[in-house]
Design an enzyme around this catalytic site. Structure first.
Site, PDB file in Angstrom:
ATOM      1  N   ASP A  18      44.371  39.249  24.204  1.00 57.20           N
ATOM      2  CA  ASP A  18      44.559  38.347  25.349  1.00 57.20           C
ATOM      3  C   ASP A  18      45.897  38.597  26.043  1.00 57.20           C
ATOM      4  O   ASP A  18      46.843  39.095  25.426  1.00 57.20           O
ATOM      5  CB  ASP A  18      44.476  36.895  24.843  1.00 57.20           C
ATOM      6  CG  ASP A  18      44.318  35.904  25.982  1.00 57.20           C
ATOM      7  OD1 ASP A  18      43.779  36.288  27.046  1.00 57.20           O
ATOM      8  OD2 ASP A  18      44.732  34.743  25.817  1.00 57.20           O
TER       9      ASP A  18
ATOM     10  N   ARG B  77      45.195  41.429  38.412  1.00 56.53           N
ATOM     11  CA  ARG B  77      44.798  41.216  37.017  1.00 56.53           C
ATOM     12  C   ARG B  77      44.074  42.434  36.439  1.00 56.53           C
ATOM     13  O   ARG B  77      44.248  42.792  35.285  1.00 56.53           O
ATOM     14  CB  ARG B  77      43.873  39.995  36.915  1.00 56.53           C
ATOM     15  CG  ARG B  77      44.538  38.676  37.239  1.00 56.53           C
ATOM     16  CD  ARG B  77      43.508  37.539  37.153  1.00 56.53           C
ATOM     17  NE  ARG B  77      42.837  37.536  35.878  1.00 56.53           N
ATOM     18  CZ  ARG B  77      43.315  36.950  34.775  1.00 56.53           C
ATOM     19  NH1 ARG B  77      44.457  36.312  34.814  1.00 56.53           N
ATOM     20  NH2 ARG B  77      42.643  37.019  33.635  1.00 56.53           N
TER      21      ARG B  77
ATOM     22  N   HIS C  46      43.984  44.752  32.815  1.00 57.19           N
ATOM     23  CA  HIS C  46      42.876  45.138  31.940  1.00 57.19           C
ATOM     24  C   HIS C  46      42.872  46.650  31.703  1.00 57.19           C
ATOM     25  O   HIS C  46      42.588  47.116  30.602  1.00 57.19           O
ATOM     26  CB  HIS C  46      41.525  44.719  32.547  1.00 57.19           C
ATOM     27  CG  HIS C  46      41.381  43.220  32.640  1.00 57.19           C
ATOM     28  ND1 HIS C  46      41.660  42.383  31.594  1.00 57.19           N
ATOM     29  CD2 HIS C  46      40.976  42.416  33.662  1.00 57.19           C
ATOM     30  CE1 HIS C  46      41.437  41.128  31.960  1.00 57.19           C
ATOM     31  NE2 HIS C  46      41.032  41.126  33.208  1.00 57.19           N
TER      32      HIS C  46
ATOM     33  N   LEU D  55      36.126  53.372   8.812  1.00 57.01           N
ATOM     34  CA  LEU D  55      36.373  52.045   9.393  1.00 57.01           C
ATOM     35  C   LEU D  55      35.165  51.540  10.177  1.00 57.01           C
ATOM     36  O   LEU D  55      34.565  52.276  10.959  1.00 57.01           O
ATOM     37  CB  LEU D  55      37.583  52.147  10.333  1.00 57.01           C
ATOM     38  CG  LEU D  55      37.955  50.894  11.108  1.00 57.01           C
ATOM     39  CD1 LEU D  55      38.640  49.867  10.198  1.00 57.01           C
ATOM     40  CD2 LEU D  55      38.882  51.221  12.275  1.00 57.01           C
TER      41      LEU D  55
HETATM   42  C1  IPE Z   1      42.132  39.141  27.950  1.00 58.13           C
HETATM   43  O1  IPE Z   1      43.064  38.975  28.939  1.00 58.13           O
HETATM   44  C2  IPE Z   1      40.955  39.966  28.367  1.00 58.13           C
HETATM   45  C3  IPE Z   1      39.734  39.185  28.588  1.00 58.13           C
HETATM   46  C4  IPE Z   1      39.597  37.905  28.394  1.00 58.13           C
HETATM   47  C5  IPE Z   1      38.600  39.904  29.048  1.00 58.13           C
HETATM   48  P1  IPE Z   1      42.960  37.850  30.016  1.00 58.13           P
HETATM   49  O2  IPE Z   1      42.248  38.385  31.207  1.00 58.13           O
HETATM   50  O3  IPE Z   1      42.379  36.592  29.478  1.00 58.13           O
HETATM   51  O4  IPE Z   1      44.470  37.632  30.367  1.00 58.13           O
HETATM   52  P2  IPE Z   1      45.203  36.257  30.631  1.00 58.13           P
HETATM   53  O5  IPE Z   1      44.984  35.408  29.421  1.00 58.13           O
HETATM   54  O6  IPE Z   1      44.598  35.654  31.851  1.00 58.13           O
HETATM   55  O7  IPE Z   1      46.616  36.643  30.807  1.00 58.13           O
HETATM   56  C1  IPE Z   2      39.421  35.164  24.898  1.00 54.98           C
HETATM   57  O1  IPE Z   2      40.333  35.177  25.932  1.00 54.98           O
HETATM   58  C2  IPE Z   2      38.390  36.225  25.096  1.00 54.98           C
HETATM   59  C3  IPE Z   2      38.857  37.607  25.069  1.00 54.98           C
HETATM   60  C4  IPE Z   2      40.042  38.026  24.782  1.00 54.98           C
HETATM   61  C5  IPE Z   2      37.849  38.563  25.341  1.00 54.98           C
HETATM   62  P1  IPE Z   2      40.268  34.148  27.137  1.00 54.98           P
HETATM   63  O2  IPE Z   2      41.442  34.401  27.988  1.00 54.98           O
HETATM   64  O3  IPE Z   2      38.944  34.190  27.791  1.00 54.98           O
HETATM   65  O4  IPE Z   2      40.404  32.758  26.376  1.00 54.98           O
HETATM   66  P2  IPE Z   2      40.728  31.302  26.907  1.00 54.98           P
HETATM   67  O5  IPE Z   2      39.671  30.948  27.903  1.00 54.98           O
HETATM   68  O6  IPE Z   2      42.082  31.329  27.522  1.00 54.98           O
HETATM   69  O7  IPE Z   2      40.687  30.445  25.694  1.00 54.98           O
HETATM   70 MG    MG Z   3      43.197  34.980  28.565  1.00 57.58          MG
END
Ligand code: IPE
Ligand code: IPE
Ligand code: MG
Length: 252
Positions: free
Chosen positions: A12, A25, A29, A123
């Site tokens: 995350d 954003r 990714h 793994l």
């Molecule tokens: C995690 O990063 C990747 C996915 C959930 C697909 P986020 O996209 O949630 O990044 P933040 O939490 O908004 O920074």
């Molecule tokens: C969790 O991240 C899912 C992934 C990393 C793929 P999110 O960014 O979606 O989680 P919330 O919504 O902040 O809890």
């Molecule tokens: Mg997130």
């Protein structure tokens, strides 16, 4: 030292990492996806049995269309890029979740790599994509009801019908990005997991930090409800059941 067999990671913080650099954003990714290969390699070196990475949740569908489709594309590119290395390193690749919502080409790539690595002995690398812990449990219960109508379900029946049958319980969950929640990830498998939350955003999560967390958590004392360090959760449960049965016997 407690044995860590299965590590799960909620990758995350990609979006916030990019936004704090005035970038879109999606760029976060892209940078996040580039980290995965090193983390997989490090996990392989630790000698653990399974690594499960949360890449897209059932709840992530509510993000803007372009972001969702960029995540799909990144999954495809990851498989195309890493395919040979995964096969060469005897990694057993699996995607857990609903892959039928993915574009056909990506789905075919997944099915092909799963088949090619089905017998790999190294793994176990699981990607959770369009994955939700609640759906996994509901799915398992429904499968059981279908196979054994009218019967009561046990913990082992439920476990055996999950997506991840051979990776075992999660021993260590790491979540990057600073939030302290599990966001519907591996709810059943995480019942006794050690949790580790780091503020580091995923695109900056290094193998050095990964190694530090792994060793730090290996030193934690895990009690599984007991009072000293048991070998593992399963042996403790067996002991707990035997103890319960002998106590009941005494009362009768
Ligand atoms: C995690 O990063 C990747 C996915 C959930 C697909 P986020 O996209 O949630 O990044 P933040 O939490 O908004 O920074
Ligand atoms: C969790 O991240 C899912 C992934 C990393 C793929 P999110 O960014 O979606 O989680 P919330 O919504 O902040 O809890
Ligand atoms: Mg997130």
């Amino acid at each position: 030292m407690s044995k860590i067999n299965h590590i799960a990671i909620i990758m995350d913080g990609n979006g916030r990492w990019a936004e704090s650099r005035c970038r879109p954003r999606i760029w976060g990714h892209v940078r996040g996806a580039a980290q995965i290969s090193d983390v997989v390699e490090a996990a392989d070196h630790f000698g653990i049995k399974a690594l499960t990475l949360f890449a897209f949740s059932t709840e992530n569908w509510c993000r803007p269309k372009e972001e969702v489709s960029s995540l799909f594309t990144l999954l495809r590119k990851y498989i195309e890029r890493e395919r040979q290395k995964i096969i060469r390193n005897k990694i057993r690749f699996r995607v857990i979740g609903d892959i039928f919502g993915l574009p056909e080409k990506t789905r075919d790539l997944i099915l092909d790599l799963e088949e090619k690595t089905r017998l790999s002995t190294g793994l176990k690398l699981n990607f959770a994509f369009d994955y939700g812990g609640r759906s996994e449990i509901i799915n398992s219960v429904n499968k059981f009801i279908h196979q054994s109508p009218g019967q009561l379900i046990s913990e082992s029946d439920l476990y055996e019908n999950l997506y991840l049958v051979d990776s075992g319980d999660v021993d260590l969950l790491i979540r990057t990005g600073g939030d302290c929640r599990i966001s519907n990830f591996l709810l059943w498998q995480m019942a006794y997991a050690e949790l580790y939350f780091t503020k580091t955003k995923w695109p900056e999560f290094s193998t050095e930090e990964f190694r530090k967390i792994y060793y730090e958590v290996s030193l934690r004392q895990r009690r599984f409800g007991g009072i000293d360090t048991p070998l593992d959760l399963v042996s403790n449960l067996v002991e707990a059941k035997a103890h319960k049965a002998s106590m009941q016997h005494k009362v009768e």
